[in-house]
Scaffold this active site. Structure first.
Site, PDB file in Angstrom:
ATOM      1  N   LYS A   1       0.922  -1.190   0.037  1.00 12.46           N
ATOM      2  CA  LYS A   1       0.105  -0.101  -0.098  1.00 12.46           C
ATOM      3  C   LYS A   1       0.600   1.217  -0.005  1.00 12.46           C
ATOM      4  O   LYS A   1       0.311   2.335   0.610  1.00 12.46           O
ATOM      5  CB  LYS A   1      -1.018   0.065   1.251  1.00 12.46           C
ATOM      6  CG  LYS A   1      -1.730  -1.263   1.417  1.00 12.46           C
ATOM      7  CD  LYS A   1      -2.240  -1.732   0.226  1.00 12.46           C
ATOM      8  CE  LYS A   1      -3.204  -1.170  -0.643  1.00 12.46           C
ATOM      9  NZ  LYS A   1      -3.652  -1.862  -1.747  1.00 12.46           N
TER      10      LYS A   1
ATOM     11  N   HIS B   1       7.175  -7.414  -2.156  1.00 14.85           N
ATOM     12  CA  HIS B   1       7.044  -6.804  -0.573  1.00 14.85           C
ATOM     13  C   HIS B   1       7.816  -7.239   0.102  1.00 14.85           C
ATOM     14  O   HIS B   1       7.831  -6.979   1.332  1.00 14.85           O
ATOM     15  CB  HIS B   1       5.619  -6.753  -0.369  1.00 14.85           C
ATOM     16  CG  HIS B   1       4.565  -6.063  -1.271  1.00 14.85           C
ATOM     17  ND1 HIS B   1       4.571  -4.665  -1.523  1.00 14.85           N
ATOM     18  CD2 HIS B   1       3.299  -6.529  -1.606  1.00 14.85           C
ATOM     19  CE1 HIS B   1       3.440  -4.358  -2.033  1.00 14.85           C
ATOM     20  NE2 HIS B   1       2.614  -5.516  -2.224  1.00 14.85           N
TER      21      HIS B   1
ATOM     22  N   SER C   1      -4.905   2.694   4.253  1.00 12.09           N
ATOM     23  CA  SER C   1      -5.162   1.924   2.892  1.00 12.09           C
ATOM     24  C   SER C   1      -5.110   0.552   2.966  1.00 12.09           C
ATOM     25  O   SER C   1      -5.738  -0.093   2.377  1.00 12.09           O
ATOM     26  CB  SER C   1      -3.742   2.613   1.947  1.00 12.09           C
ATOM     27  OG  SER C   1      -3.856   1.819   0.832  1.00 12.09           O
TER      28      SER C   1
END
Length: 293
Positions: free
Chosen positions: A46, A106, A136
């Site tokens: 995010k 990530h 988010s």
């Protein structure tokens, strides 16, 4: 994707909370063979990953809008560690991707497959202020069924601050990659800078890549990677993902794309708690974030 895998609790990979389905595919990820001309896009979730991916694909396609609509963003920029039943894993997808490849991850810096360092790949990291990240992420937890139920925002805030959200501590993530940039080819960008002056940031990326583009290309890239353009673009907005995995009725994948949305969500007490926590965990680093613009 069998119902039984939906809303499953997270497992742990080397101490990092992660989806159990991803952990099952970890041996293949760990042994992943990078190519020297791979470019890695790395972020904490995010933090503008899809935005940066779209910008990078536009650069790689010399600003050709039609080429960038050839497929969904998650196929144009494969997600290294992704593994969910019924669709090819990131590793499988990347095997069939011609060079030069764009790769998304990530993973925290300590878990990045060794071959990226061995092949001296270029890496672009994008960081976003944690107050907007947590908001988010909360909406993402609701719409992406691979996550456990986030509970209330107050509950999720505690999950996040404790480093128990998927991919672990935001602090460790942004700081780990920040330190690594001192010894490796890493361009470290900030979401807030990209919002404020995207032209300058795109030029920074081009310089990092050693790439010249013809007049007008940067303009076209900026037009087509604006939040409004991406939100309307099925190749960028994740609407082509099966509803079993992502339910856009709960929350769109590309939700607001702004800085400071946390102010619409945090109570005064939550904001004070967050500030104290942030001060404590960012002590002693020269890494600074803009919480609003």
């Amino acid at each position: 994707m069998g119902q039984e895998r939906i809303r499953e609790e997270l497992g742990s990979l080397h101490g990092i909370p992660l989806y159990k389905v991803f952990i099952e595919g970890w041996p293949q990820v760990k042994d992943f063979q990078a190519r020297p001309d791979d470019l890695l896009i790395s972020t904490y979730p995010k933090s503008g990953t899809t935005w940066l991916s779209e910008i990078m694909d536009m650069i790689y396609q010399d600003g050709d809008v039609e080429k960038c609509q050839r497929d969904a963003i998650y196929n144009r920029v494969p997600f290294l560690e992704v593994k969910v039943p019924g669709i090819p894993s990131g590793v499988e997808q990347l095997k069939n991707t011609p060079s030069p490849r764009l790769v998304k991850t990530h993973l925290p810096v300590q878990l990045l497959p060794q071959s990226f360092w061995e092949k001296d790949c270029k890496i672009i990291y994008m960081a976003r202020n944690p107050k907007d990240v947590v908001i988010s992420y909360y909406y993402f937890y609701q719409m992406a069924k691979v996550h456990p139920d986030p509970g209330t925002l107050a509950e999720f805030l505690e999950t996040f601050l404790a480093g128990k959200a998927a991919y672990g501590s935001w602090y460790d993530h942004v700081r780990g990659w920040w330190e690594k940039r001192k010894e490796k080819k890493i361009l470290y960008l900030f979401y807030e800078d990209m919002k404020k002056d995207p032209r300058q940031e795109v030029k920074k990326i081009l310089q990092f890549l050693g790439k010249e583009v013809v007049e007008g290309t940067v303009e076209r890239i900026l037009q087509n990677t604006s939040f409004q353009a991406m939100k309307k673009n099925p190749a960028a907005n994740y609407e082509t993902m099966p509803t079993a995995l992502m339910d856009h009725n709960l929350s769109p994948f590309l939700r607001k794309g702004i800085c400071g949305d946390w102010k619409n969500h945090f109570t005064v007490a939550q904001n004070e708690r967050f500030n104290r926590h942030y001060q404590e965990h960012m002590a002693g680093t020269d890494l600074h974030f803009q919480m609003e613009m």
